[in-house]
Design a protein around this motif. Structure first.
Motif, PDB file in Angstrom:
ATOM      1  N   PRO A  36       0.821  -1.212   0.000  1.00 27.98           N
ATOM      2  CA  PRO A  36       0.000   0.000   0.000  1.00 27.98           C
ATOM      3  C   PRO A  36       0.862   1.273   0.000  1.00 27.98           C
ATOM      4  CG  PRO A  36      -0.663  -1.490   1.766  1.00 27.98           C
ATOM      5  CD  PRO A  36       0.562  -2.061   1.150  1.00 27.98           C
ATOM      6  N   GLN A  37       0.363   2.293  -0.698  1.00 28.95           N
ATOM      7  CA  GLN A  37       1.056   3.576  -0.770  1.00 28.95           C
ATOM      8  C   GLN A  37       0.942   4.319   0.562  1.00 28.95           C
ATOM      9  OE1 GLN A  37       2.557   5.078  -3.809  1.00 28.95           O
ATOM     10  NE2 GLN A  37       2.581   2.894  -4.226  1.00 28.95           N
ATOM     11  N   LEU A  38       1.970   5.104   0.875  1.00 27.58           N
ATOM     12  CA  LEU A  38       1.920   5.946   2.076  1.00 27.58           C
ATOM     13  C   LEU A  38       0.871   7.029   1.880  1.00 27.58           C
ATOM     14  CD1 LEU A  38       5.735   6.534   2.757  1.00 27.58           C
ATOM     15  CD2 LEU A  38       4.242   4.869   3.838  1.00 27.58           C
ATOM     16  N   ASP A  39       0.130   7.343   2.932  1.00 27.03           N
ATOM     17  CA  ASP A  39      -0.817   8.449   2.823  1.00 27.03           C
ATOM     18  C   ASP A  39      -0.060   9.769   2.925  1.00 27.03           C
ATOM     19  OD1 ASP A  39      -0.482   9.202   5.534  1.00 27.03           O
ATOM     20  OD2 ASP A  39      -2.092   7.874   6.177  1.00 27.03           O
ATOM     21  N   SER A  40      -0.744  10.877   2.733  1.00 24.16           N
ATOM     22  CA  SER A  40      -0.056  12.171   2.668  1.00 24.16           C
ATOM     23  C   SER A  40       0.663  12.514   3.972  1.00 24.16           C
ATOM     24  CB  SER A  40      -1.031  13.275   2.281  1.00 24.16           C
ATOM     25  OG  SER A  40      -2.078  13.361   3.226  1.00 24.16           O
ATOM     26  N   GLY A  41       0.078  12.181   5.116  1.00 23.87           N
ATOM     27  CA  GLY A  41       0.733  12.468   6.398  1.00 23.87           C
ATOM     28  C   GLY A  41       2.006  11.660   6.569  1.00 23.87           C
ATOM     29  N   GLU A  42       1.942  10.385   6.246  1.00 23.99           N
ATOM     30  CA  GLU A  42       3.128   9.528   6.351  1.00 23.99           C
ATOM     31  C   GLU A  42       4.210   9.975   5.374  1.00 23.99           C
ATOM     32  OE1 GLU A  42       1.141   5.246   7.572  1.00 23.99           O
ATOM     33  OE2 GLU A  42       1.066   5.889   5.478  1.00 23.99           O
ATOM     34  N   MET A  43       3.774  10.388   4.166  1.00 18.75           N
ATOM     35  CA  MET A  43       4.734  10.841   3.172  1.00 18.75           C
ATOM     36  C   MET A  43       5.443  12.107   3.652  1.00 18.75           C
ATOM     37  SD  MET A  43       4.220  11.882  -0.829  1.00 18.75           S
ATOM     38  CE  MET A  43       2.923  13.008  -0.429  1.00 18.75           C
ATOM     39  N   GLU A  44       4.693  13.045   4.203  1.00 21.43           N
ATOM     40  CA  GLU A  44       5.293  14.289   4.691  1.00 21.43           C
ATOM     41  C   GLU A  44       6.269  14.009   5.826  1.00 21.43           C
ATOM     42  OE1 GLU A  44       4.034  18.679   6.318  1.00 21.43           O
ATOM     43  OE2 GLU A  44       2.646  17.553   5.039  1.00 21.43           O
ATOM     44  N   GLN A  45       5.906  13.099   6.722  1.00 22.42           N
ATOM     45  CA  GLN A  45       6.783  12.737   7.830  1.00 22.42           C
ATOM     46  C   GLN A  45       8.071  12.093   7.304  1.00 22.42           C
ATOM     47  OE1 GLN A  45       5.004  10.083  10.644  1.00 22.42           O
ATOM     48  NE2 GLN A  45       6.838   9.942  11.905  1.00 22.42           N
ATOM     49  N   ALA A  46       7.944  11.222   6.318  1.00 24.76           N
ATOM     50  CA  ALA A  46       9.119  10.569   5.730  1.00 24.76           C
ATOM     51  C   ALA A  46      10.027  11.607   5.064  1.00 24.76           C
ATOM     52  CB  ALA A  46       8.689   9.515   4.730  1.00 24.76           C
ATOM     53  N   CYS A  47       9.426  12.557   4.370  1.00 27.66           N
ATOM     54  CA  CYS A  47      10.211  13.610   3.709  1.00 27.66           C
ATOM     55  C   CYS A  47      10.948  14.463   4.735  1.00 27.66           C
ATOM     56  CB  CYS A  47       9.303  14.475   2.834  1.00 27.66           C
ATOM     57  SG  CYS A  47       8.648  13.633   1.381  1.00 27.66           S
TER      58      CYS A  47
END
Length: 149
Positions: free
Chosen positions: A94-105
């Protein structure tokens, strides 16, 4: 990953889903080609992470092909490419959601000690390595650029 791919191919064969069968066979062939290249170079067989990279690359190629076909008015071929993308995406986690993506960035920007836009490439390479197949690289790039401004 290989077992999951084999199971998916068996299911597609039982259901006589020709598009899915052909796409899964293409994936298996790409993995086998990489295995042979690794063996010839004296490296280990393809890992699950490398399989995710292969799948991500295949999706990117098909997106570009679909756009080219649309530009040339070959809508049936563009639709075929989109169907293949859907089959490949089914195999990805599954793709990361926007919150998880922002945290990873944010985490990658901090860890790479990036300060400005010239460091975007370094951050993106780190994200591609850590999140193969689970991160929308285009969206992540926008987030990283926003963080580095």
């Amino acid at each position: 990953m290989r077992e999951h791919l084999a199971d998916a191919l068996n299911t597609a064969t039982q259901n006589q889903d020709k598009r899915r069968i052909s796409t899964l066979r293409l994936i298996k062939a790409a993995i086998k080609d990489r295995d042979v290249a690794n063996r010839n170079a004296g490296r280990d067989p393809v890992s699950d992470d490398e399989v995710l990279h292969i799948l991500a690359k295949m999706i990117k190629q098909r997106i570009e092909s679909a756009k080219d076909y649309e530009d040339r008015g070959r809508l049936e071929l563009a639709e075929q490419e989109r169907e293949e993308i859907a089959v490949i995406r089914d195999l990805l986690p599954p793709q990361l959601d926007s919150g998880e993506m922002e945290q990873a960035c944010r985490q990658v920007v901090e860890e790479t000690d990036s300060k400005g836009l010239r460091d975007v490439g370094r951050c993106m390479n780190a994200l591609k390595e850590r999140f193969p197949g689970t991160l929308d690289i285009g969206k992540a790039s926008t987030v990283v650029k926003g963080l580095l401004r």
